[in-house]
Design an enzyme around this catalytic site. Structure first.
Site, PDB file in Angstrom:
ATOM      1  CD  GLU A  10      26.428  15.596 -16.317  1.00  0.00           C
ATOM      2  OE1 GLU A  10      26.324  14.443 -15.509  1.00  0.00           O
ATOM      3  OE2 GLU A  10      25.781  15.510 -17.442  1.00  0.00           O
TER       4      GLU A  10
ATOM      5  CG  HIS B  13      28.975   9.076 -21.601  1.00  0.00           C
ATOM      6  ND1 HIS B  13      29.170  10.633 -22.159  1.00  0.00           N
ATOM      7  CD2 HIS B  13      29.373   8.729 -20.911  1.00  0.00           C
ATOM      8  CE1 HIS B  13      30.467  10.924 -21.205  1.00  0.00           C
ATOM      9  NE2 HIS B  13      30.455   9.065 -20.949  1.00  0.00           N
TER      10      HIS B  13
ATOM     11  NE  ARG C  93      28.426  11.382 -15.963  1.00  0.00           N
ATOM     12  CZ  ARG C  93      28.463  10.554 -15.971  1.00  0.00           C
ATOM     13  NH1 ARG C  93      29.759   8.897 -16.369  1.00  0.00           N
ATOM     14  NH2 ARG C  93      27.640  10.304 -14.600  1.00  0.00           N
TER      15      ARG C  93
ATOM     16  CG  ASP D 124      23.302  15.639 -15.489  1.00  0.00           C
ATOM     17  OD1 ASP D 124      23.711  14.819 -14.624  1.00  0.00           O
ATOM     18  OD2 ASP D 124      23.087  14.965 -16.657  1.00  0.00           O
TER      19      ASP D 124
ATOM     20  CG  HIS E 194      21.837  15.147 -21.116  1.00  0.00           C
ATOM     21  ND1 HIS E 194      21.125  16.006 -20.591  1.00  0.00           N
ATOM     22  CD2 HIS E 194      23.316  14.459 -20.966  1.00  0.00           C
ATOM     23  CE1 HIS E 194      21.639  15.604 -19.203  1.00  0.00           C
ATOM     24  NE2 HIS E 194      22.410  14.987 -19.530  1.00  0.00           N
TER      25      HIS E 194
ATOM     26  CG  HIS F  52      23.384   5.932 -16.130  1.00  0.00           C
ATOM     27  ND1 HIS F  52      22.075   6.116 -16.796  1.00  0.00           N
ATOM     28  CD2 HIS F  52      23.774   7.307 -16.369  1.00  0.00           C
ATOM     29  CE1 HIS F  52      21.930   7.193 -17.853  1.00  0.00           C
ATOM     30  NE2 HIS F  52      23.050   8.103 -17.534  1.00  0.00           N
TER      31      HIS F  52
ATOM     32  CE1 TYR G  55      32.712   7.628 -17.227  1.00  0.00           C
ATOM     33  CE2 TYR G  55      32.409   7.772 -19.302  1.00  0.00           C
ATOM     34  CZ  TYR G  55      32.695   7.959 -18.132  1.00  0.00           C
ATOM     35  OH  TYR G  55      31.539   9.268 -17.851  1.00  0.00           O
TER      36      TYR G  55
ATOM     37  CG  ASP H  82      26.110  12.306 -12.948  1.00  0.00           C
ATOM     38  OD1 ASP H  82      25.061  13.443 -12.883  1.00  0.00           O
ATOM     39  OD2 ASP H  82      26.466  11.417 -14.229  1.00  0.00           O
TER      40      ASP H  82
ATOM     41  CG  ASP I  38      -0.132  -0.122   2.428  1.00  0.00           C
ATOM     42  OD1 ASP I  38       0.927   0.161   2.565  1.00  0.00           O
ATOM     43  OD2 ASP I  38      -0.708  -0.319   3.580  1.00  0.00           O
TER      44      ASP I  38
ATOM     45  CG  HIS J  13      18.757  12.457 -20.126  1.00  0.00           C
ATOM     46  ND1 HIS J  13      18.831  11.384 -19.821  1.00  0.00           N
ATOM     47  CD2 HIS J  13      20.071  12.895 -20.030  1.00  0.00           C
ATOM     48  CE1 HIS J  13      20.015  10.932 -19.386  1.00  0.00           C
ATOM     49  NE2 HIS J  13      21.078  11.958 -18.735  1.00  0.00           N
TER      50      HIS J  13
ATOM     51  CD  GLU K 267      26.614  14.346 -19.537  1.00  0.00           C
ATOM     52  OE1 GLU K 267      26.837  13.552 -18.691  1.00  0.00           O
ATOM     53  OE2 GLU K 267      25.779  14.851 -19.973  1.00  0.00           O
TER      54      GLU K 267
END
Ligand code: GLY
Ligand code: MN
Ligand code: MN
Length: 438
Positions: free
Chosen positions: A393, A342, A391, A270, A346, A241, A374, A259, A20, A353, A370
């Site tokens: 960004e 990647h 990264r 972001d 964006h 991600h 890796y 990130d 619930d 995004h 960004e």
């Protein structure tokens, strides 16, 4: 909108977490953009031309869930029709259970624009819930009742395609009011990175690091995170991600990639920073970090109206490919590899995004820059590079003459990061009692 058309927008479904307990409700960004309404079980109609029904004129109609004393006791205040009129300044507002009887002939329009429906809309058995609103709309508009819809077979005037472009055009260019909120979301997120840089200590857990960021967001009254926070040390940083954030004790020899974006009044930042857990980049980490920085800086400096997303992406990728070849990680800059898997950029906004056209940059777009590298364990290169993931960004506003860096409160250069990490943190004093390991 095309001549003689109507656009129909539904609120997001309420989604169940377990038993619930539902997930915290999040409005559909298009619906929120057009109404400001944050409650479920609502539908909005926007007409290209003014309509006259029963002597009344309108160009938009909104149907919302009514006030309800018992429901509000459990789940919080609702605006109801009067609240929507006074708070959101929408004139034509009705209770959602009136949509059923509302006299509207969809066949008279040349186009009825809407998005196709999610298939996770639950029938709550409450009159006028989203399930009912969609059912009534389908019936009124002559939408086929079977679940698998052949788009070609829709009634001639039903159009599930065109709204996408209309909303890209609208949402991709931010208004001054949106920019106020976005700037704030980005600032909050950058300050989170600064506090973590000061507080970072070997032995912390990824989750603890995530908690510091999110505490800063809440301190500034950001309601949510714009997406699940990504905090990955060492190899975990290679998972683009990564949201488990499970590692209980981060290692002094590793980098940590963070990130995160605060969502403030619907608008999300972001921002990614990658820092050495012990405060000092090793030789290899610095080589990779500075290469990503070089790529980011070059791509950013190129940003101005008229330049394309493809052009800045290509420049960023070329710089990284050449750098990887110079370091001997790939053989030549033309090698195919997965070390930068990647895109560069964006839009951000109501979605991380966000909607927005991705051809030429235009003033008042807000986008990320960004690049990343890796190198997972086991990669086909000298093992000294393994587990390095970087990264960087940042969020920028495209201006008439170029760009403005919105996330500049968080340092980006390797030397600046090392310097900031030497500062004391108030969290050094935040010591909790030890509990026995279970
Ligand atoms: N945080 C998701 C992205 O950087 O696109
Ligand atoms: Mn991003
Ligand atoms: Mn990101």
């Amino acid at each position: 909108m095309p001549d003689n058309s109507v656009a129909v927008f539904f609120s997001n479904p309420v989604r169940n977490r377990s038993n619930d307990v539902d997930y915290v409700y999040h409005q559909d960004p298009d619906f929120y953009y057009l109404t400001g309404h944050r409650e479920p079980h609502a539908v909005m109609l926007i007409f290209k031309e003014w309509q006259t029904v029963d002597g009344k004129q309108y160009d938009e109609l909104v149907f919302v869930q009514p006030r309800d004393v018992m429901a509000e006791l459990w789940t919080g205040r609702r605006l109801g029709t009067e609240g929507v009129k006074s708070t959101l300044q929408i004139d034509q507002v009705f209770n959602n259970h009136e949509f059923d009887n509302f006299n509207i002939d969809f066949s008279q329009f040349d186009k009825v624009l809407f998005y196709n429906f999610y298939d996770d809309v639950r029938n709550t058995a409450v009159q006028g819930d989203l399930y009912d609103l969609i059912s009534w709309f389908k019936e009124k508009a002559g939408y086929p009742s079977q679940t698998a819809i052949d788009i070609e077979a829709l009634a001639q005037n039903l159009d599930t395609q065109s709204l996408e472009q209309i909303m890209h055009d609208l949402r991709g260019i931010k208004t001054p009011e949106e920019l106020i909120l976005l700037r704030k979301a980005v600032k909050i997120s950058a300050i989170g990175q600064v506090e973590v840089m000061k507080a970072m200590r070997p032995g912390m857990s990824e989750r603890e690091v995530q908690g510091i960021h999110e505490f800063v967001f809440k301190k500034y009254q950001a309601e949510y995170e714009g997406y699940p926070s990504i905090v990955g040390a060492g190899h975990n940083g290679c998972i683009l991600h990564y949201v488990d954030n499970y590692k209980p004790s981060i290692d002094s020899e590793e980098l940590i990639l963070m990130d995160l974006g605060a969502e403030y009044h619907g608008y999300t930042a972001d921002v990614t920073r990658t820092i050495p857990i012990d405060g000092k980049f090793s030789k290899e980490e610095k080589a990779i970090y500075d290469l990503v920085y070089k790529s980011q800086e070059a791509a950013m400096q190129m940003c101005k109206p008229g330049v394309t997303f493809d052009e800045i992406t290509l420049l960023s990728k070329d710089i990284i490919n050449e750098g990887l070849a110079e370091l001997g990680i790939i053989e030549t800059a033309e090698d195919q590899h997965l070390y930068y898997p990647h895109g560069l950029s964006h839009h951000i906004g109501l979605d991380v995004h966000d909607k927005g056209n991705k051809d030429e940059l235009q003033p008042n777009m807000v986008i990320t820059i960004e690049p990343g590298i890796y190198i997972p364990e086991g990669s086909d290169c000298d093992p000294k590079w393994w587990k390095i993931a970087v990264r960087i960004e940042d969020d920028i506003l495209i201006t008439d003459g170029g760009f403005e860096l919105l996330s500049d409160l968080a340092p980006r250069k390797s030397e600046e990061i090392e310097k900031l990490m030497m500062e004391k943190s108030i969290l050094d004093q935040f010591i909790l009692p030890d509990l026995e390991e279970e």
